[in-house]
Design a protein around this motif. Structure first.
Motif, PDB file in Angstrom:
ATOM      1  N   LYS A 448      -2.763   4.172   4.180  1.00  0.00           N
ATOM      2  CA  LYS A 448      -1.478   3.911   3.866  1.00  0.00           C
ATOM      3  C   LYS A 448      -1.766   3.175   2.268  1.00  0.00           C
ATOM      4  N   THR A 449      -0.944   3.441   1.439  1.00  0.00           N
ATOM      5  CA  THR A 449      -0.960   2.654   0.188  1.00  0.00           C
ATOM      6  C   THR A 449      -0.391   1.442   0.144  1.00  0.00           C
ATOM      7  N   VAL A 450      -0.870   0.115   0.095  1.00  0.00           N
ATOM      8  CA  VAL A 450      -0.238  -1.147   0.333  1.00  0.00           C
ATOM      9  C   VAL A 450      -0.412  -2.195  -0.920  1.00  0.00           C
ATOM     10  N   GLY A 451       0.505  -2.556  -1.383  1.00  0.00           N
ATOM     11  CA  GLY A 451       0.561  -3.306  -2.610  1.00  0.00           C
ATOM     12  C   GLY A 451       1.095  -4.698  -2.232  1.00  0.00           C
ATOM     13  N   SER A 452       1.912  -5.076  -1.333  1.00  0.00           N
ATOM     14  CA  SER A 452       2.207  -6.409  -0.984  1.00  0.00           C
ATOM     15  C   SER A 452       2.254  -6.581   0.547  1.00  0.00           C
ATOM     16  N   ILE A 453       2.181  -7.915   0.945  1.00  0.00           N
ATOM     17  CA  ILE A 453       2.395  -8.228   2.260  1.00  0.00           C
ATOM     18  C   ILE A 453       3.506  -9.414   2.377  1.00  0.00           C
ATOM     19  N   THR A 514       3.935  -5.005   5.787  1.00  0.00           N
ATOM     20  CA  THR A 514       3.174  -4.444   4.820  1.00  0.00           C
ATOM     21  C   THR A 514       4.082  -3.464   3.888  1.00  0.00           C
ATOM     22  N   TYR A 515       3.954  -3.394   2.600  1.00  0.00           N
ATOM     23  CA  TYR A 515       4.891  -2.502   1.790  1.00  0.00           C
ATOM     24  C   TYR A 515       4.072  -1.902   0.769  1.00  0.00           C
ATOM     25  N   ALA A 516       4.505  -0.477   0.345  1.00  0.00           N
ATOM     26  CA  ALA A 516       3.533   0.095  -0.818  1.00  0.00           C
ATOM     27  C   ALA A 516       3.692  -0.659  -1.927  1.00  0.00           C
ATOM     28  N   LYS A 517       4.600  -1.572  -2.518  1.00  0.00           N
ATOM     29  CA  LYS A 517       4.685  -2.241  -3.871  1.00  0.00           C
ATOM     30  C   LYS A 517       5.274  -3.438  -3.408  1.00  0.00           C
TER      31      LYS A 517
END
Length: 517
Positions: A448-453, A514-517
């Motif tokens: 998965k692409t994750v850019g923020s938590i 968790t989020y993609a951006k």
């Protein structure tokens, strides 16, 4: 704060003004001489800076006018309707001193008509530049700057009428307008004869309204006059002060708007109203003593909004329409093609009240930090909004929480807690390590692409130091000293670990989002 413009004296002491870094031009006084000059525009912002930009009359002759007729004469006396010109307004404009003028353009009596023209700056001098009961109508025109002007008490009925009751009306194939440091006001609503303060319809594009005061009106402004009027926008609204407005701050029909760093006080019925496909990116605004400040109202034709960093101060929600609600929850994604600096939401009342409006010296804010990727504002309903002057928490990221439906494991767990509690979307359950420190992981079957938590803690838990580890690469990608939102350069991973390095009290993590951006 910073102040736009400077005063320059030309040969023999004649007042001059430079605009947008263009060489200073001598002022032609149509009536009387004065040492005062208009402030210097420093450049359009937001969507008005797109589509080739908005420079107004930069590079053209500067003319001074004290009547509406003189404004018309300046417009229509140019060699062509596209010849750049800067018109300094140094008096009070009324219906009585505004006559029709023809020439390279065509105007109308009783309204300031900017029709079939381009490359014009209309700018007030100091505290002058007042339009009393007379509106400004821009039609079939482009590259227009309206700055440091005060337009008041324009009516469509019940007395002398002008511009259909709009203080400023943009209509029919208008593009690239920058309206800045204006004061637009009425003395009532439609029943008293007033209409909108800042309206756009029939093909108006690339507009910015900035550092302006809009007050005492039933209607702030609209973009699109009906559900079939869908060719308007995009528009930027920033650092404006909406005070004692019933609705339409703004109303968006099928138009996109970037709405940031505005101060809204005493909105009577509704506020930002994207509908019929309208889209609003709503960032770091302050809403006070108002109701229904964001949502789709008075129609079943829904709009989209994405909200972050906003402050709600005594805001109520009634049964009308579809609300963003107390959490200012986003219902979609809205993007803009530029970056900007945002002031913190809690600081907006003091910033806007000291910079916005006519006669304030053209002051602006330097902004805060560069705007993050737009996200949703997700304070839980019922939580307390930070008081003015406090630090606003980082906005929560938008999109889908990738942890929902994923797996979880960890280093240890105390009796009565579970690894899966951090990915169940329920803040009443939690993971607790067997000691005060430990680690908890979210894992997926495919990358998965994750850019923020977002790390959420239970009451009494206080993480004071942590690391975020990408288990796919083995690298530490982020660290911190408190829970909440953390953004980073997006990575592709099958497993993320949140390691609690130190904490006070008993560590209890309720959610690891968790989020993609």
């Amino acid at each position: 704060m910073k102040r736009r413009g400077k005063r320059v004296l030309g040969i023999g002491g004649a007042a001059t003004v430079a605009v947008a870094a263009v060489a200073t031009a001598a002022v032609v006084n149509l009536q009387g001489a004065s040492e005062a000059t208009a402030a210097e525009p420093s450049g359009a912002t937001g969507f008005a800076a797109q589509n080739g930009g908005t420079t107004g009359g930069a590079g053209g002759k500067t003319v001074r006018a004290t009547t509406g007729t003189q404004i018309h004469q300046a417009l229509c006396g140019r060699a062509a309707n596209s010849t750049p010109i800067i018109i300094e307004v140094a008096g009070t404009i009324t219906i009585g001193n505004t006559a029709k003028v023809s020439g390279s353009c065509n105007t109308a009596a009783g309204v300031i008509e900017l029709k079939d023209i381009s490359n014009v700056t209309l700018i007030g001098v100091g505290s002058t530049g007042v339009f009393d009961q007379i509106g400004i109508h821009v039609r079939n025109s482009k590259n227009i700057i309206l700055q440091n002007l005060h337009v008041k008490n324009v009516k469509k009925s019940n007395g002398a009428t002008s511009n259909g009751g709009d203080a400023i009306g943009l209509e029919s194939s208008v593009s690239n307008v920058w309206a800045d440091h204006l004061t637009l006001e009425a003395s009532g609503g439609e029943s008293e004869g007033y209409d909108g303060l800042f309206d756009m319809k029939s093909g108006v594009k690339y507009v910015t309204l900035s550092y302006s005061v809009l007050k005492n009106s039933g209607r702030g402004g609209l973009v699109g006059s009906s559900d079939s009027d869908t060719g308007n926008g995009p528009v930027t609204y920033h650092h404006n002060y909406y005070q004692n407005i019933e609705s339409r701050t703004p109303l968006l029909r099928a138009a996109t708007a970037h709405i940031y760093n505005n101060y809204y006080e005493k909105l009577g019925s509704s506020g930002i109203n994207p509908r019929n496909g309208g889209k609003a990116l709503v960032q770091n605004n302050y809403f006070k003593d108002s109701q229904n400040v964001l949502g789709t109202y008075y129609t079943d034709l829904k709009g989209t909004w994405q909200a972050s960093g906003n402050v709600l101060d005594n805001v109520k929600w009634t049964g009308e329409g579809t609300h963003a609600g107390a959490g200012m929850t986003s219902n979609g994604t809205v993007t803009v093609p530029y970056t900007t600096k945002l002031d913190a939401g809690a600081s907006i009342p003091s910033i806007v009240k000291s910079t916005a409006g006519h006669g304030t010296g053209m002051k602006t804010s330097d902004g805060g930090t560069t705007a993050p990727n737009p996200g949703t504002t997700t304070p839980a309903p019922g939580t307390t909004t930070p008081a003015p002057g406090t630090t606003t928490p980082a906005p929560a990221p938008g999109g889908t929480n990738l942890s929902i439906g994923a797996g979880a494991d960890g280093s240890s767990k105390a009796s009565g807690s579970s690894y899966g509690n951090v990915i169940d979307g329920n803040t009443s359950t939690y993971w607790q390590p067997s000691g005060n420190t430990g680690d908890i992981s979210v894992k997926w079957s495919s990358a998965k692409t994750v850019g923020s938590i977002v790390i959420k803690e239970a009451s009494g838990s206080k993480v004071t130091s942590w690391k975020l580890i990408d288990e796919t690469s083995g690298k530490t990608i982020s660290t911190g000293t408190n829970s909440g939102v953390k953004t980073f350069t997006p990575i592709s991973t099958k497993k993320l670990t949140f390691e609690v390095v130190s904490a006070t009290g008993t560590t209890r993590i309720t959610e690891f989002e968790t989020y993609a951006k």
